[in-house]
Design a protein around this motif. Structure first.
Motif, PDB file in Angstrom:
ATOM      1  N   ASN A 172       9.664  -6.348 -13.284  1.00  0.00           N
ATOM      2  CA  ASN A 172      10.751  -7.110 -11.724  1.00  0.00           C
ATOM      3  C   ASN A 172       9.864  -6.601 -10.528  1.00  0.00           C
ATOM      4  OD1 ASN A 172      12.702  -9.099  -9.727  1.00  0.00           O
ATOM      5  ND2 ASN A 172      13.629  -6.938  -9.668  1.00  0.00           N
ATOM      6  N   ALA A 173      10.332  -4.823 -10.002  1.00  0.00           N
ATOM      7  CA  ALA A 173      10.262  -4.062  -9.229  1.00  0.00           C
ATOM      8  C   ALA A 173       8.552  -3.949  -9.319  1.00  0.00           C
ATOM      9  CB  ALA A 173      10.628  -2.662  -9.435  1.00  0.00           C
ATOM     10  N   ARG A 174       7.956  -3.983  -9.912  1.00  0.00           N
ATOM     11  CA  ARG A 174       6.766  -3.941  -9.423  1.00  0.00           C
ATOM     12  C   ARG A 174       5.700  -5.109  -8.869  1.00  0.00           C
ATOM     13  NH1 ARG A 174       4.312  -2.585 -15.442  1.00  0.00           N
ATOM     14  NH2 ARG A 174       4.894  -0.135 -14.751  1.00  0.00           N
ATOM     15  N   VAL A 175       6.804  -6.314  -9.001  1.00  0.00           N
ATOM     16  CA  VAL A 175       6.146  -7.584  -7.964  1.00  0.00           C
ATOM     17  C   VAL A 175       6.609  -6.854  -6.146  1.00  0.00           C
ATOM     18  CG1 VAL A 175       7.340 -10.417  -7.373  1.00  0.00           C
ATOM     19  CG2 VAL A 175       7.227  -8.745  -9.736  1.00  0.00           C
ATOM     20  N   HIS A 176       7.319  -6.660  -5.954  1.00  0.00           N
ATOM     21  CA  HIS A 176       7.672  -5.951  -4.658  1.00  0.00           C
ATOM     22  C   HIS A 176       6.479  -4.821  -4.144  1.00  0.00           C
ATOM     23  CE1 HIS A 176      10.133  -9.266  -4.907  1.00  0.00           C
ATOM     24  NE2 HIS A 176      10.730  -8.698  -5.618  1.00  0.00           N
ATOM     25  N   MET A 177       6.113  -3.707  -4.820  1.00  0.00           N
ATOM     26  CA  MET A 177       5.540  -2.597  -4.639  1.00  0.00           C
ATOM     27  C   MET A 177       4.515  -2.693  -3.661  1.00  0.00           C
ATOM     28  SD  MET A 177       4.243   0.189  -8.057  1.00  0.00           S
ATOM     29  CE  MET A 177       2.916  -1.788  -8.169  1.00  0.00           C
ATOM     30  N   GLY A 178       4.511  -2.391  -2.157  1.00  0.00           N
ATOM     31  CA  GLY A 178       3.395  -2.268  -1.711  1.00  0.00           C
ATOM     32  C   GLY A 178       3.893  -3.309  -0.230  1.00  0.00           C
ATOM     33  N   CYS A 179       5.365  -3.550  -0.313  1.00  0.00           N
ATOM     34  CA  CYS A 179       5.424  -4.657   0.696  1.00  0.00           C
ATOM     35  C   CYS A 179       5.757  -3.638   2.294  1.00  0.00           C
ATOM     36  CB  CYS A 179       6.969  -5.216   0.357  1.00  0.00           C
ATOM     37  SG  CYS A 179       8.231  -4.398  -0.349  1.00  0.00           S
ATOM     38  N   ARG A 180       6.577  -4.432   3.342  1.00  0.00           N
ATOM     39  CA  ARG A 180       6.724  -3.327   4.404  1.00  0.00           C
ATOM     40  C   ARG A 180       8.311  -4.194   4.985  1.00  0.00           C
ATOM     41  NH1 ARG A 180       4.963  -5.306   9.071  1.00  0.00           N
ATOM     42  NH2 ARG A 180       4.102  -2.515   9.852  1.00  0.00           N
ATOM     43  N   TRP A 181       8.677  -5.382   4.308  1.00  0.00           N
ATOM     44  CA  TRP A 181      10.075  -5.815   4.453  1.00  0.00           C
ATOM     45  C   TRP A 181      10.855  -5.957   3.000  1.00  0.00           C
ATOM     46  CZ3 TRP A 181      12.105  -5.477   8.979  1.00  0.00           C
ATOM     47  CH2 TRP A 181      11.512  -4.813  10.431  1.00  0.00           C
ATOM     48  N   LEU A 182      11.876  -5.768   2.798  1.00  0.00           N
ATOM     49  CA  LEU A 182      12.374  -6.029   1.630  1.00  0.00           C
ATOM     50  C   LEU A 182      13.848  -6.687   2.217  1.00  0.00           C
ATOM     51  CD1 LEU A 182      12.093  -5.285  -1.766  1.00  0.00           C
ATOM     52  CD2 LEU A 182      14.472  -5.557  -0.791  1.00  0.00           C
ATOM     53  N   LEU A 183      14.697  -7.299   1.481  1.00  0.00           N
ATOM     54  CA  LEU A 183      15.760  -8.326   1.574  1.00  0.00           C
ATOM     55  C   LEU A 183      16.353  -8.325   0.090  1.00  0.00           C
ATOM     56  CD1 LEU A 183      18.170  -9.153   3.419  1.00  0.00           C
ATOM     57  CD2 LEU A 183      17.146 -11.515   2.425  1.00  0.00           C
ATOM     58  N   ASN A 184      17.123  -7.329  -0.082  1.00  0.00           N
ATOM     59  CA  ASN A 184      17.792  -7.939  -1.643  1.00  0.00           C
ATOM     60  C   ASN A 184      19.674  -7.994  -1.283  1.00  0.00           C
ATOM     61  OD1 ASN A 184      19.495  -6.344  -4.450  1.00  0.00           O
ATOM     62  ND2 ASN A 184      17.799  -6.360  -4.460  1.00  0.00           N
ATOM     63  N   VAL A 185      19.518  -9.229  -1.775  1.00  0.00           N
ATOM     64  CA  VAL A 185      21.410 -10.178  -1.996  1.00  0.00           C
ATOM     65  C   VAL A 185      21.850 -10.033  -3.569  1.00  0.00           C
ATOM     66  CG1 VAL A 185      20.512 -10.584   0.063  1.00  0.00           C
ATOM     67  CG2 VAL A 185      20.583 -12.002  -2.088  1.00  0.00           C
ATOM     68  N   ASP A 186      23.114 -10.273  -3.967  1.00  0.00           N
ATOM     69  CA  ASP A 186      22.973  -9.818  -4.395  1.00  0.00           C
ATOM     70  C   ASP A 186      24.519 -11.210  -4.865  1.00  0.00           C
ATOM     71  OD1 ASP A 186      24.492  -7.520  -7.368  1.00  0.00           O
ATOM     72  OD2 ASP A 186      26.204  -8.571  -6.519  1.00  0.00           O
ATOM     73  N   ALA A 187      25.167 -11.589  -5.885  1.00  0.00           N
ATOM     74  CA  ALA A 187      25.548 -12.773  -5.621  1.00  0.00           C
ATOM     75  C   ALA A 187      26.907 -12.661  -6.828  1.00  0.00           C
ATOM     76  CB  ALA A 187      25.086 -13.423  -6.883  1.00  0.00           C
ATOM     77  N   LYS A 188      27.905 -12.567  -5.865  1.00  0.00           N
ATOM     78  CA  LYS A 188      29.117 -12.158  -6.216  1.00  0.00           C
ATOM     79  C   LYS A 188      30.106 -12.957  -7.917  1.00  0.00           C
ATOM     80  CE  LYS A 188      34.016 -11.883  -4.280  1.00  0.00           C
ATOM     81  NZ  LYS A 188      34.066 -11.591  -3.302  1.00  0.00           N
ATOM     82  N   ASP A 189      30.642 -12.740  -8.890  1.00  0.00           N
ATOM     83  CA  ASP A 189      31.120 -12.711  -9.688  1.00  0.00           C
ATOM     84  C   ASP A 189      30.092 -13.985 -10.366  1.00  0.00           C
ATOM     85  OD1 ASP A 189      33.144 -11.644  -9.714  1.00  0.00           O
ATOM     86  OD2 ASP A 189      33.707 -12.580  -8.372  1.00  0.00           O
TER      87      ASP A 189
END
Length: 354
Positions: free
Chosen positions: A110-127
Motif C-alpha cells: 500500500n505504501a509503495r504505491v505512493h513512493m516518489g510523489c510530490r504531494w500526498l493527502l491522507n484522510v481517515d474515516a471516523k468510526d
C-alpha cells in the motif's frame, strides 16, 4: 484462512460459499446445525471492554463469545475468498493473500504505491466499522456477487452485526467493511483518474498522491464523496504533505523518494524493549525460586518484541543490518546469565517500555 491456500483454492472456496444460498447450505458451510445458527444470529453475544488508543483515549472492543466467534472466523474465510475476486484496485487492508499471488496487498505494498510523489493527502474515516449498519450489510449479501434471498442475507447480517452495525472486534467486520466500501472506492478512483492521482485505501485510511498540487478544494471533493457513501472524515487525522516534506507518512510508514522506512524511533524503542527484557530475565535468574518457573508476563513481553521484530523484517527486509543486530540482541537477552547475582524485581514492569 490457511497460509498455504492458492488462488485456485480461493476460487473454489468462493464458489462453494456463493452456492450456499439456503439455510441448510449455509449451516453446512459454517459447520453448525441450522437451529444453532439461527440461535446465534437471533441473540449474538459479545463481551465489551475498552483498551487504550495509541493516540490517546480509549477504544471500545466488542468481542464475540467463543461459539459465535468460531462461526464468524469460518465465515470470514469464505468472505475473504469471495472478496479476492471482487476487490477494487484501491483496497489493500486486511486482505488474505494466496501464496501464489504475484501482487500481494498489505501495509507495505500500500505504501509503495505512493513512493516518489510530490504531494500526498491522507484522510481517515471516523468510526469506520460502526458506520456500516446492519441494513447495509444485509444489502451487501443481497447484491452481487452473493445475490442471496432476503432471509439468508438477513441471517448473515445478524450473525455479523451487534447493536445494529458492525462491531469492533468481530473477525468478519474488516472484510465486510471492505465490501461496503466498494461503491466509495469506485467513486474515489474516478476522482483520482480525473486529477491523475494515485489512490489506495487501507481499511479506514485513505491516501491520495500526485505530482501536481493537491489543494484544499480537492480535499473538499474527497470529503463530499466519502460522506455521500455514508462515512465521515476524522478531521484530526488529516495529513497533507508537499514537495518540501521529505518524509510523508502512510499507515504509519515513511514514504520516501525510492524506499519505505519504519517510523522515526521505532528501532530505538525496540532496542530499549529488548534491553528491558534482558534485565528482567537476569533478575528472574537471580532468584533461585524463579529459575525453574515460567513467568507469564515475561513470555508475553517476548512475544510483543518478536511481533515488532517481524514487522521490522517485513518493512526493512531480512538482510537489513539494523534488523539483524536486533535479532542478535534478542537472542542474547533470552540466554540465561552465567552468573546469578543479587538483583531486585522492583524496577521491572509488565509491558514494553515507552
Amino acid at each position: 484462512m490457511a497460509d498455504t491456500i492458492t488462488i485456485q483454492g480461493m476460487r473454489n472456496r468462493a464458489k462453494r460459499f456463493l452456492s450456499s444460498g439456503t439455510l441448510e447450505g449455509l449451516a453446512l458451510s459454517l459447520g453448525k446445525a441450522s437451529l444453532k445458527l439461527l440461535a446465534l444470529a437471533e441473540q449474538p453475544s459479545y463481551n465489551e471492554f475498552r483498551i487504550p488508543k495509541k493516540s490517546g483515549g480509549m477504544r471500545r472492543i466488542e468481542d464475540p463469545t467463543p461459539e459465535l466467534k468460531k462461526a464468524q472466523r469460518k465465515l470470514n474465510d469464505y468472505l475473504q475468498a469471495v472478496y479476492h475476486f471482487q476487490r477494487t484496485d484501491a483496497a489493500y487492508g486486511f486482505l488474505a493473500n494466496p501464496v501464489d499471488d504475484p501482487s500481494p496487498r498489505h501495509i507495505l505494498s500500500n505504501a509503495r504505491v505512493h513512493m516518489g510523489c510530490r504531494w500526498l493527502l491522507n484522510v481517515d474515516a471516523k468510526d469506520f466499522f460502526h458506520m456500516v449498519s446492519e441494513e447495509r450489510v444485509k444489502q451487501v449479501f443481497q447484491s452481487g456477487p452473493f445475490h442471496f434471498e432476503e432471509p439468508i442475507a438477513g441471517l448473515l447480517a445478524s450473525l455479523c452485526c451487534y447493536k445494529g452495525r458492525l462491531p469492533m472486534g468481530a473477525p468478519t467486520s474488516p472484510i465486510l467493511s471492505n465490501f461496503a466500501s466498494v461503491p466509495m472506492d469506485h467513486a474515489l478512483m474516478e476522482l483520482a483518474r480525473k486529477y491523475d492521482w494515485k489512490y489506495t485505501r487501507y481499511a479506514d485510511d485513505m491516501t491520495f498522491s500526485a505530482q501536481e498540487e493537491i489543494t484544499e478544494a480537492h480535499f473538499a471533493e474527497v470529503g463530499a464523496i466519502i460522506r455521500s457513501h455514508g462515512f465521515l472524515l476524522n478531521p484530526e487525522k488529516k495529513k497533507h504533505y508537499g514537495p518540501e516534506d521529505e518524509d510523508k507518512e502512510v499507515t504509519g510508514l515513511l514514504v520516501r523518494e525510492s524506499r519505505i522506512d519504519l517510523p522515526e524511533g521505532y528501532l530505538e524503542q525496540l532496542e530499549k524493549a529488548i534491553d528491558h527484557l534482558d534485565k528482567a530475565i537476569d533478575a528472574k535468574y537471580s532468584m533461585a525460586s524463579g529459575r525453574g518457573q515460567k513467568t507469564a508476563w515475561l513470555e508475553e513481553l517476548e512475544q510483543q518484541i518478536r511481533g515488532k521484530l517481524e514487522y521490522a523484517r517485513q518493512i526493512l527486509g531480512e538482510g537489513d543490518l539494523l534488523y539483524l543486530d536486533l535479532v542478535v540482541q534478542l537472542d542474547e537477552a533470552l540466554t540465561p546469565p552465567d552468573y546469578y547475582g543479587p538483583m531486585a524485581w522492583l524496577d521491572f514492569g509488565y509491558a514494553l517500555p515507552k
